[in-house]
Motif scaffolding. Sequence first.
Motif, PDB file in Angstrom:
ATOM      1  N   PHE A  74       0.744  -1.309   0.072  1.00 50.53           N
ATOM      2  CA  PHE A  74      -0.035   0.091   0.077  1.00 50.53           C
ATOM      3  C   PHE A  74       0.810   1.268  -0.022  1.00 50.53           C
ATOM      4  CE2 PHE A  74      -2.608  -2.681   2.848  1.00 50.53           C
ATOM      5  CZ  PHE A  74      -3.430  -3.357   1.941  1.00 50.53           C
ATOM      6  N   GLY A  75       2.138   1.262  -0.292  1.00 48.51           N
ATOM      7  CA  GLY A  75       3.121   2.434   0.025  1.00 48.51           C
ATOM      8  C   GLY A  75       2.870   3.407  -0.799  1.00 48.51           C
ATOM      9  N   LEU A  76       2.191   3.514  -2.211  1.00 43.94           N
ATOM     10  CA  LEU A  76       1.850   4.520  -2.943  1.00 43.94           C
ATOM     11  C   LEU A  76       0.417   5.124  -2.667  1.00 43.94           C
ATOM     12  CD1 LEU A  76       3.748   3.649  -6.378  1.00 43.94           C
ATOM     13  CD2 LEU A  76       4.427   5.104  -4.398  1.00 43.94           C
ATOM     14  N   PHE A  77      -0.249   4.809  -1.756  1.00 46.13           N
ATOM     15  CA  PHE A  77      -1.590   5.016  -1.401  1.00 46.13           C
ATOM     16  C   PHE A  77      -1.520   6.811  -0.798  1.00 46.13           C
ATOM     17  CE2 PHE A  77      -4.227   0.845  -1.033  1.00 46.13           C
ATOM     18  CZ  PHE A  77      -3.628   0.699  -2.197  1.00 46.13           C
ATOM     19  N   THR A  78      -2.292   7.436  -1.078  1.00 46.64           N
ATOM     20  CA  THR A  78      -2.255   8.946  -0.709  1.00 46.64           C
ATOM     21  C   THR A  78      -3.135   9.294   0.568  1.00 46.64           C
ATOM     22  OG1 THR A  78      -3.964   9.765  -2.045  1.00 46.64           O
ATOM     23  CG2 THR A  78      -1.702   9.777  -2.970  1.00 46.64           C
ATOM     24  N   VAL A  79      -3.879   8.051   0.897  1.00 50.85           N
ATOM     25  CA  VAL A  79      -4.858   8.532   2.110  1.00 50.85           C
ATOM     26  C   VAL A  79      -4.830   7.383   3.072  1.00 50.85           C
ATOM     27  CG1 VAL A  79      -6.644   9.407   0.497  1.00 50.85           C
ATOM     28  CG2 VAL A  79      -6.810   6.984   0.895  1.00 50.85           C
ATOM     29  N   PRO A  97       2.097  -9.455  -6.668  1.00 50.39           N
ATOM     30  CA  PRO A  97       1.149  -8.654  -7.554  1.00 50.39           C
ATOM     31  C   PRO A  97       1.011  -7.150  -7.423  1.00 50.39           C
ATOM     32  CG  PRO A  97       0.424  -9.709  -5.442  1.00 50.39           C
ATOM     33  CD  PRO A  97       1.724 -10.041  -5.716  1.00 50.39           C
ATOM     34  N   THR A  98       0.554  -6.438  -8.255  1.00 46.59           N
ATOM     35  CA  THR A  98       0.365  -4.928  -7.751  1.00 46.59           C
ATOM     36  C   THR A  98      -1.097  -4.734  -7.223  1.00 46.59           C
ATOM     37  OG1 THR A  98       1.348  -4.746 -10.121  1.00 46.59           O
ATOM     38  CG2 THR A  98       0.286  -2.980  -9.321  1.00 46.59           C
ATOM     39  N   VAL A  99      -0.992  -3.897  -6.383  1.00 42.09           N
ATOM     40  CA  VAL A  99      -2.326  -3.815  -5.726  1.00 42.09           C
ATOM     41  C   VAL A  99      -2.732  -2.335  -5.799  1.00 42.09           C
ATOM     42  CG1 VAL A  99      -3.287  -3.782  -3.321  1.00 42.09           C
ATOM     43  CG2 VAL A  99      -1.276  -5.420  -3.635  1.00 42.09           C
ATOM     44  N   VAL A 100      -3.701  -2.224  -6.060  1.00 42.22           N
ATOM     45  CA  VAL A 100      -4.160  -0.792  -6.282  1.00 42.22           C
ATOM     46  C   VAL A 100      -5.574  -0.541  -5.287  1.00 42.22           C
ATOM     47  CG1 VAL A 100      -3.601  -0.913  -8.493  1.00 42.22           C
ATOM     48  CG2 VAL A 100      -6.058  -1.475  -7.962  1.00 42.22           C
ATOM     49  N   GLY A 101      -5.743   0.751  -4.928  1.00 41.47           N
ATOM     50  CA  GLY A 101      -6.796   1.134  -3.758  1.00 41.47           C
ATOM     51  C   GLY A 101      -7.716   2.150  -4.457  1.00 41.47           C
ATOM     52  N   TYR A 102      -8.975   2.334  -3.999  1.00 38.05           N
ATOM     53  CA  TYR A 102      -9.944   3.184  -4.239  1.00 38.05           C
ATOM     54  C   TYR A 102     -10.504   3.609  -3.058  1.00 38.05           C
ATOM     55  CZ  TYR A 102      -9.703   0.394  -8.566  1.00 38.05           C
ATOM     56  OH  TYR A 102      -9.113  -0.332  -9.641  1.00 38.05           O
ATOM     57  N   THR A 103     -10.804   5.124  -3.051  1.00 37.37           N
ATOM     58  CA  THR A 103     -11.810   5.531  -2.016  1.00 37.37           C
ATOM     59  C   THR A 103     -13.337   5.511  -2.535  1.00 37.37           C
ATOM     60  OG1 THR A 103     -11.713   7.727  -3.131  1.00 37.37           O
ATOM     61  CG2 THR A 103     -10.008   7.443  -1.365  1.00 37.37           C
ATOM     62  N   GLY A 235      -8.325  -0.964 -20.638  1.00 34.62           N
ATOM     63  CA  GLY A 235      -8.015  -0.551 -19.334  1.00 34.62           C
ATOM     64  C   GLY A 235      -6.876  -1.226 -18.652  1.00 34.62           C
ATOM     65  N   LEU A 236      -6.427  -0.767 -17.472  1.00 34.25           N
ATOM     66  CA  LEU A 236      -5.548  -1.415 -16.733  1.00 34.25           C
ATOM     67  C   LEU A 236      -5.405  -1.039 -15.084  1.00 34.25           C
ATOM     68  CD1 LEU A 236      -1.824  -0.358 -17.330  1.00 34.25           C
ATOM     69  CD2 LEU A 236      -3.918   0.835 -18.257  1.00 34.25           C
ATOM     70  N   SER A 237      -5.506  -2.383 -14.343  1.00 30.73           N
ATOM     71  CA  SER A 237      -5.639  -1.861 -12.784  1.00 30.73           C
ATOM     72  C   SER A 237      -4.752  -0.583 -12.340  1.00 30.73           C
ATOM     73  CB  SER A 237      -4.965  -3.167 -12.033  1.00 30.73           C
ATOM     74  OG  SER A 237      -5.205  -4.306 -12.792  1.00 30.73           O
ATOM     75  N   GLU A 238      -3.705  -0.523 -12.861  1.00 31.82           N
ATOM     76  CA  GLU A 238      -2.858   0.561 -12.086  1.00 31.82           C
ATOM     77  C   GLU A 238      -3.486   2.094 -12.426  1.00 31.82           C
ATOM     78  OE1 GLU A 238      -1.745  -1.886 -13.983  1.00 31.82           O
ATOM     79  OE2 GLU A 238      -0.093  -2.867 -13.183  1.00 31.82           O
ATOM     80  N   ILE A 239      -4.347   1.871 -13.626  1.00 30.41           N
ATOM     81  CA  ILE A 239      -4.865   3.415 -13.949  1.00 30.41           C
ATOM     82  C   ILE A 239      -6.098   3.440 -13.410  1.00 30.41           C
ATOM     83  CG2 ILE A 239      -5.510   4.766 -15.916  1.00 30.41           C
ATOM     84  CD1 ILE A 239      -2.517   4.506 -15.339  1.00 30.41           C
ATOM     85  N   ILE A 240      -7.060   2.545 -13.465  1.00 33.20           N
ATOM     86  CA  ILE A 240      -8.240   2.235 -12.658  1.00 33.20           C
ATOM     87  C   ILE A 240      -8.970   1.086 -13.082  1.00 33.20           C
ATOM     88  CG2 ILE A 240      -9.907   3.064 -14.432  1.00 33.20           C
ATOM     89  CD1 ILE A 240     -11.185   5.109 -12.372  1.00 33.20           C
ATOM     90  N   GLY A 241      -8.627   0.281 -14.040  1.00 32.20           N
ATOM     91  CA  GLY A 241      -9.330  -0.909 -14.264  1.00 32.20           C
ATOM     92  C   GLY A 241      -9.933  -0.722 -16.009  1.00 32.20           C
ATOM     93  N   PRO A 242     -11.009  -1.581 -16.172  1.00 35.18           N
ATOM     94  CA  PRO A 242     -11.718  -1.161 -17.476  1.00 35.18           C
ATOM     95  C   PRO A 242     -12.204   0.232 -17.328  1.00 35.18           C
ATOM     96  CG  PRO A 242     -12.951  -2.577 -16.305  1.00 35.18           C
ATOM     97  CD  PRO A 242     -11.587  -2.485 -15.396  1.00 35.18           C
ATOM     98  N   PHE A 293      -5.049   5.969  -5.094  1.00 40.08           N
ATOM     99  CA  PHE A 293      -3.748   5.789  -5.956  1.00 40.08           C
ATOM    100  C   PHE A 293      -3.692   6.280  -7.278  1.00 40.08           C
ATOM    101  CE2 PHE A 293      -2.045   2.238  -8.599  1.00 40.08           C
ATOM    102  CZ  PHE A 293      -0.660   2.245  -7.796  1.00 40.08           C
ATOM    103  N   PRO A 294      -3.292   7.430  -7.079  1.00 41.69           N
ATOM    104  CA  PRO A 294      -2.961   8.157  -8.302  1.00 41.69           C
ATOM    105  C   PRO A 294      -1.689   7.839  -8.961  1.00 41.69           C
ATOM    106  CG  PRO A 294      -2.571   9.764  -6.601  1.00 41.69           C
ATOM    107  CD  PRO A 294      -2.919   8.291  -6.085  1.00 41.69           C
ATOM    108  N   VAL A 295      -1.484   7.739 -10.168  1.00 41.17           N
ATOM    109  CA  VAL A 295      -0.112   7.576 -10.710  1.00 41.17           C
ATOM    110  C   VAL A 295       0.363   8.361 -11.752  1.00 41.17           C
ATOM    111  CG1 VAL A 295       0.291   5.013 -10.393  1.00 41.17           C
ATOM    112  CG2 VAL A 295      -1.117   5.525 -12.534  1.00 41.17           C
ATOM    113  N   ILE A 296       1.664   8.872 -11.686  1.00 39.61           N
ATOM    114  CA  ILE A 296       2.220   9.761 -12.620  1.00 39.61           C
ATOM    115  C   ILE A 296       3.109   9.118 -13.672  1.00 39.61           C
ATOM    116  CG2 ILE A 296       3.837  11.807 -12.899  1.00 39.61           C
ATOM    117  CD1 ILE A 296       2.852  12.824 -10.193  1.00 39.61           C
ATOM    118  N   ARG A 297       2.680   9.487 -14.844  1.00 39.27           N
ATOM    119  CA  ARG A 297       3.417   8.891 -16.079  1.00 39.27           C
ATOM    120  C   ARG A 297       3.788   7.247 -15.881  1.00 39.27           C
ATOM    121  NH1 ARG A 297       8.278  11.947 -18.373  1.00 39.27           N
ATOM    122  NH2 ARG A 297       7.285  11.667 -20.291  1.00 39.27           N
TER     123      ARG A 297
END
Length: 433
Positions: A74-79, A97-103, A235-242, A293-297
């Motif tokens: 969860f290290g790149l989560f901003t909340v 695996p790559t883990v992604v999170g959503y508010t 789509g891809l998980s890291e960006i949001i999913g489909p 979980f925002p991502v830059i470039r």
Amino acid sequence: MIWDEEFETMPREALRALQLKRLQKLVARVYEKVPYYRGKMDEAGINPEDIQRLDDLKFLPFTTKEDLRKNYPFGLFTVPMEEVVRVHASSGTTGQPTVVGYTKGDVKLWAGLMARSLSAAGAHSKDLIHNAYGYGLFTGGLGAHYGAEELGATVIPISGGQTKRQITIMRDFGSTVLLSTPSYALNLAGAMVDAGVDPADLSLKVGIFGAEPWSENMREELEKKLQLKAIDIYGLSEIIGPGVAIECIEEQKGLHIFEDHFLPEIVDENSFEPKAIGESGELVFTTLTKTAFPVIRYRTKDIAQLIDTPCSCGRTSVRMPKVTGRTDDMLIIRGVNVFPSQIEHVLMNVKGVEPHYQIIVDRHGSMDSMEVQVEVSESIFSDEIKSLENLSRQIQAEIKDLIGSSAKVTLVEPKTIKRSEGKAQRVIDKRNI
Ligand code: DLL
């Protein structure tokens, strides 16, 4: 129908101004909230205040899967975790695996983007959406599910697998929209034949296929076999999913990228220098509006291009023609670059060959070998050995012609290649084992 008229048809100038405003806010937020991003930006000598124009994006460091791994889970989560209401994960081919999170807000945003996508594909509130994307850590199932509900349609949350039952349900419930990977759709088409169900007697009108690369020939095949219009969704998980990009039903040509939320770039696969519109390279995305979980470039490793020709549907976004492959899917066979999609292109142009295939790569001594196993139709398989030999020789010659590398072609009996229930495994590379 256009779901979000204001944003989907926004004049480009206004869209660029919105993107810049959102980008500046995002960069300032991640700099403040995520020590890892701050460290990378400090190292690159860039401050949030330096982002004055959209073009300044190129000064920001890339984010790669490796960065995500280093910060697992969860290290790149901003909340704080109490604000995260959902996680998803993608397994990838190697390691963690790559883990992604959503508010809560991210889930709502995603549902809206998926409703937009479904609407662009011609779906509406009266539809019965047969959602055969896998439910679980994979983003396909739940992502599409929430979008279909947001659209006001009726969702059938069937998930992947239990193929026979899927067909019964499709027939009995009258499913009008099918959501699945293209390879699973093909599997369903075969199972319909086995069950004696004629797709013309079903109510399917649109198939929304994605999560893996598929060719134009595969589109033709799916449209014919399932009697529907086949739409590509990306789509891809890291960006949001489909729900990052989708084709419109009007043109079925190039996927509209939802640029008010995802800022796309194409960069050279080797030098990572930005490329111009129309040039092919690695697709990179910056999320402009996601919170947890925002991502830059983010370097997707997908190979694509952007086009900015206007579309008859009225949407003003740039489009990306079909993804042609991944930089990490590229096989190097005896020094020649080969993409599975090229092999698929050859196979699907040959009469009597079924769209079920697998590529097996091996190494004997220092010599690479490639074998393409492909199913042929029942009638061809029962032909004389001689005509089978001719067919495999023809495919071999066409592969050699297109990619410049030779492959052994093995024609196999119908139904011998393992069917996919999600993403198909097209390549078995024994060289890594
Ligand atoms: O596959 C999200 C998704 C679900 C997209 C359902 C569409 C439909 P991941 O599991 O993280 O997420 O895999 C993302 O799949 O980087 C591409 O390589 C590939 N991919 C996804 N859609 C397409 C497509 C989902 N339409 C990875 N064409 C991406 C080609 C695709 N490749």
